[in-house]
Design a protein around this motif. Structure first.
Motif, PDB file in Angstrom:
ATOM      1  N   ILE A   1       0.873  -1.175   0.000  1.00 38.97           N
ATOM      2  CA  ILE A   1       0.000   0.000   0.000  1.00 38.97           C
ATOM      3  C   ILE A   1       0.908   1.222   0.000  1.00 38.97           C
ATOM      4  N   ALA A   2       0.613   2.175  -0.868  1.00 35.35           N
ATOM      5  CA  ALA A   2       1.404   3.396  -0.948  1.00 35.35           C
ATOM      6  C   ALA A   2       0.568   4.590  -0.513  1.00 35.35           C
ATOM      7  N   PRO A   3       0.635   4.963   0.761  1.00 34.52           N
ATOM      8  CA  PRO A   3      -0.111   6.149   1.201  1.00 34.52           C
ATOM      9  C   PRO A   3       0.569   7.433   0.731  1.00 34.52           C
ATOM     10  N   GLY A   4      -0.260   8.439   0.497  1.00 33.36           N
ATOM     11  CA  GLY A   4       0.257   9.780   0.249  1.00 33.36           C
ATOM     12  C   GLY A   4       0.261  10.538   1.563  1.00 33.36           C
ATOM     13  N   TYR A   5      -0.237  11.774   1.536  1.00 31.17           N
ATOM     14  CA  TYR A   5      -0.321  12.547   2.776  1.00 31.17           C
ATOM     15  C   TYR A   5      -1.434  11.972   3.657  1.00 31.17           C
ATOM     16  N   ILE A   6      -1.035  11.488   4.822  1.00 31.07           N
ATOM     17  CA  ILE A   6      -1.974  10.936   5.801  1.00 31.07           C
ATOM     18  C   ILE A   6      -1.785  11.703   7.111  1.00 31.07           C
ATOM     19  N   GLU A   7      -2.880  12.020   7.769  1.00 36.60           N
ATOM     20  CA  GLU A   7      -2.799  12.828   8.992  1.00 36.60           C
ATOM     21  C   GLU A   7      -2.394  11.960  10.182  1.00 36.60           C
ATOM     22  N   THR A   8      -1.120  11.626  10.231  1.00 35.90           N
ATOM     23  CA  THR A   8      -0.544  10.903  11.361  1.00 35.90           C
ATOM     24  C   THR A   8       0.156  11.900  12.272  1.00 35.90           C
ATOM     25  N   GLN A   9       0.669  11.404  13.398  1.00 37.70           N
ATOM     26  CA  GLN A   9       1.394  12.287  14.314  1.00 37.70           C
ATOM     27  C   GLN A   9       2.646  12.845  13.657  1.00 37.70           C
ATOM     28  N   LEU A  10       3.292  12.061  12.793  1.00 34.58           N
ATOM     29  CA  LEU A  10       4.474  12.555  12.085  1.00 34.58           C
ATOM     30  C   LEU A  10       4.131  13.754  11.201  1.00 34.58           C
ATOM     31  N   THR A  11       2.971  13.676  10.531  1.00 36.44           N
ATOM     32  CA  THR A  11       2.534  14.802   9.698  1.00 36.44           C
ATOM     33  C   THR A  11       2.217  16.015  10.560  1.00 36.44           C
ATOM     34  N   LEU A  12       1.519  15.789  11.660  1.00 35.97           N
ATOM     35  CA  LEU A  12       1.198  16.895  12.569  1.00 35.97           C
ATOM     36  C   LEU A  12       2.465  17.519  13.133  1.00 35.97           C
ATOM     37  N   ASP A  13       3.434  16.679  13.479  1.00 40.96           N
ATOM     38  CA  ASP A  13       4.701  17.192  14.023  1.00 40.96           C
ATOM     39  C   ASP A  13       5.417  18.053  12.992  1.00 40.96           C
ATOM     40  N   TRP A  14       5.359  17.634  11.710  1.00 37.38           N
ATOM     41  CA  TRP A  14       6.027  18.422  10.673  1.00 37.38           C
ATOM     42  C   TRP A  14       5.353  19.781  10.522  1.00 37.38           C
ATOM     43  N   TRP A  15       4.005  19.776  10.447  1.00 30.40           N
ATOM     44  CA  TRP A  15       3.300  21.053  10.353  1.00 30.40           C
ATOM     45  C   TRP A  15       3.620  21.940  11.548  1.00 30.40           C
ATOM     46  N   ASN A  16       3.568  21.361  12.736  1.00 32.20           N
ATOM     47  CA  ASN A  16       3.779  22.152  13.946  1.00 32.20           C
ATOM     48  C   ASN A  16       5.216  22.643  14.089  1.00 32.20           C
ATOM     49  N   GLY A  17       6.133  22.024  13.375  1.00 35.16           N
ATOM     50  CA  GLY A  17       7.522  22.449  13.424  1.00 35.16           C
ATOM     51  C   GLY A  17       7.852  23.568  12.460  1.00 35.16           C
ATOM     52  N   GLN A  18       6.881  23.984  11.646  1.00 34.13           N
ATOM     53  CA  GLN A  18       7.100  25.069  10.691  1.00 34.13           C
ATOM     54  C   GLN A  18       6.839  26.417  11.364  1.00 34.13           C
ATOM     55  N   PRO A  19       7.401  27.504  10.804  1.00 36.93           N
ATOM     56  CA  PRO A  19       7.215  28.832  11.412  1.00 36.93           C
ATOM     57  C   PRO A  19       5.750  29.194  11.624  1.00 36.93           C
ATOM     58  N   ASP A  20       4.888  28.843  10.668  1.00 36.56           N
ATOM     59  CA  ASP A  20       3.455  29.068  10.812  1.00 36.56           C
ATOM     60  C   ASP A  20       2.747  27.754  10.510  1.00 36.56           C
ATOM     61  N   PRO A  21       2.410  26.952  11.531  1.00 35.53           N
ATOM     62  CA  PRO A  21       1.815  25.635  11.314  1.00 35.53           C
ATOM     63  C   PRO A  21       0.541  25.667  10.471  1.00 35.53           C
ATOM     64  N   GLN A  22      -0.304  26.680  10.656  1.00 36.18           N
ATOM     65  CA  GLN A  22      -1.552  26.734   9.910  1.00 36.18           C
ATOM     66  C   GLN A  22      -1.301  26.980   8.426  1.00 36.18           C
ATOM     67  N   VAL A  23      -0.335  27.843   8.124  1.00 37.79           N
ATOM     68  CA  VAL A  23       0.030  28.094   6.729  1.00 37.79           C
ATOM     69  C   VAL A  23       0.610  26.827   6.103  1.00 37.79           C
ATOM     70  N   ALA A  24       1.451  26.107   6.861  1.00 39.32           N
ATOM     71  CA  ALA A  24       2.049  24.872   6.355  1.00 39.32           C
ATOM     72  C   ALA A  24       0.977  23.826   6.082  1.00 39.32           C
ATOM     73  N   ARG A  25       0.023  23.723   6.993  1.00 38.39           N
ATOM     74  CA  ARG A  25      -1.065  22.767   6.808  1.00 38.39           C
ATOM     75  C   ARG A  25      -1.884  23.117   5.573  1.00 38.39           C
ATOM     76  N   GLN A  26      -2.222  24.393   5.417  1.00 37.12           N
ATOM     77  CA  GLN A  26      -3.032  24.808   4.287  1.00 37.12           C
ATOM     78  C   GLN A  26      -2.305  24.599   2.968  1.00 37.12           C
ATOM     79  N   ALA A  27      -0.993  24.816   2.974  1.00 41.89           N
ATOM     80  CA  ALA A  27      -0.213  24.593   1.762  1.00 41.89           C
ATOM     81  C   ALA A  27      -0.278  23.132   1.334  1.00 41.89           C
ATOM     82  N   THR A  28      -0.246  22.223   2.314  1.00 43.66           N
ATOM     83  CA  THR A  28      -0.372  20.800   2.017  1.00 43.66           C
ATOM     84  C   THR A  28      -1.751  20.477   1.461  1.00 43.66           C
ATOM     85  N   LEU A  29      -2.780  21.040   2.093  1.00 40.85           N
ATOM     86  CA  LEU A  29      -4.151  20.780   1.643  1.00 40.85           C
ATOM     87  C   LEU A  29      -4.372  21.301   0.229  1.00 40.85           C
ATOM     88  N   ASP A  30      -3.773  22.439  -0.085  1.00 40.92           N
ATOM     89  CA  ASP A  30      -3.941  23.036  -1.409  1.00 40.92           C
ATOM     90  C   ASP A  30      -3.347  22.161  -2.509  1.00 40.92           C
TER      91      ASP A  30
END
Length: 259
Positions: free
Chosen positions: A185-214
């Motif tokens: 199985i080849a998952p793409g972007y999945i909302e795991t803790q690793l993904t959340l940690d990456w977003w939260n580690g960016q200067p603006d987590p909400q902007v990083a999250r939205q960029a991924t969603l876009d």
């Protein structure tokens, strides 16, 4: 809710994220489930939660280091001692190692491959003898869209994940005459803790999250349980002629030519 009734399954890296979701889905479908996890305390807590949510007494946590073949072999032995012969193995354990190729250390390279490729092989090597002897079994390897797509700055992770696809196909063909299926199985972007940690580690987590969603055709990322449902299908008797294949779960992202 009995698609895996009577089956015995072991899932590596099942303490959280996709692995935990797969373990829960398997238990709900009637399988006896072993959570093979390096962090045994996390695995035990997850096993207790799964037993409660799935109303099952056939859930166990086993401390396992997938980089050590002897540890994985022992985990299979403990699973079979608790529940009987292993029917399903899910090689889910993995880590992200993202480096610059020319400044990456030898330790970074080995750490990536020890978990993300050697760990999958160690699982297969431990489970296959019994499956081959019994003439039945299903192995599901959790690969990634990094297995066939390249994102700059993620080296050497995609190299290891490309290897997982090669291993899946080679073993699937090798043991097809024994009625042992090996798929990925080849998952793409999945909302795991690793993904959340990456977003939260960016200067603006909400902007990083939205960029991924876009970036996503469906304008959302996947959920761990959506991967788990596909694992249930591949592990079940509903997929008897699916072998040496990879199912992509990315909402169509990898089919997109450009943004």
């Amino acid at each position: 809710m009995n698609r895996l009734a009577g089956k015995v399954a072991m899932i590596t890296g099942a303490g959280r994220g996709i692995g935990a979701a797969i373990a829960l889905a398997f238990a709900r479908e009637g399988a006896a489930v072993a959570l093979a996890e390096l962090d045994i305390e996390t695995a035990q807590a997850t096993a207790e939660r799964i037993a409660k949510e799935a109303n099952s007494t056939r859930v166990v946590a086993i401390g396992t280091d997938v980089t050590q073949s002897a540890s994985v072999k022992e985990a299979v032995a403990q699973t079979e001692s608790a529940f009987g012969p292993l029917d399903v193995l899910v090689n889910n354990a993995g880590i992200n190692v993202f480096c610059d190729p020319l400044t990456m250390t030898d330790e970074d390279w080995r750490r990536c491959f020890a978990v993300d490729l050697d760990g999958v092989w160690n699982g297969c090597r431990a489970a296959l003898p019994g499956m081959v002897e019994r003439g039945a079994g299903s192995i599901v390897n959790i690969a990634s869209t990094h297995s066939f797509k390249i994102i700059p700055g993620c080296f050497p992770y995609p190299v290891a994940k490309h290897g997982v696809i090669g291993l899946t196909r080679a073993l699937g063909i090798e043991y097809a005459p024994n009625n042992v299926r090996v798929n990925a199985i080849a998952p793409g972007y999945i909302e795991t803790q690793l993904t959340l940690d990456w977003w939260n580690g960016q200067p603006d987590p909400q902007v990083a999250r939205q960029a991924t969603l876009d970036l996503q055709p469906m304008k959302r990322v996947g959920q761990p349980q959506e991967v788990a449902l596909t694992a249930v299908f591949l592990a079940s008797d509903e997929a008897p002629f699916i072998n040496a294949s990879c199912i992509t779960i990315d909402g169509g992202r990898s089919a997109l030519y450009h943004d």
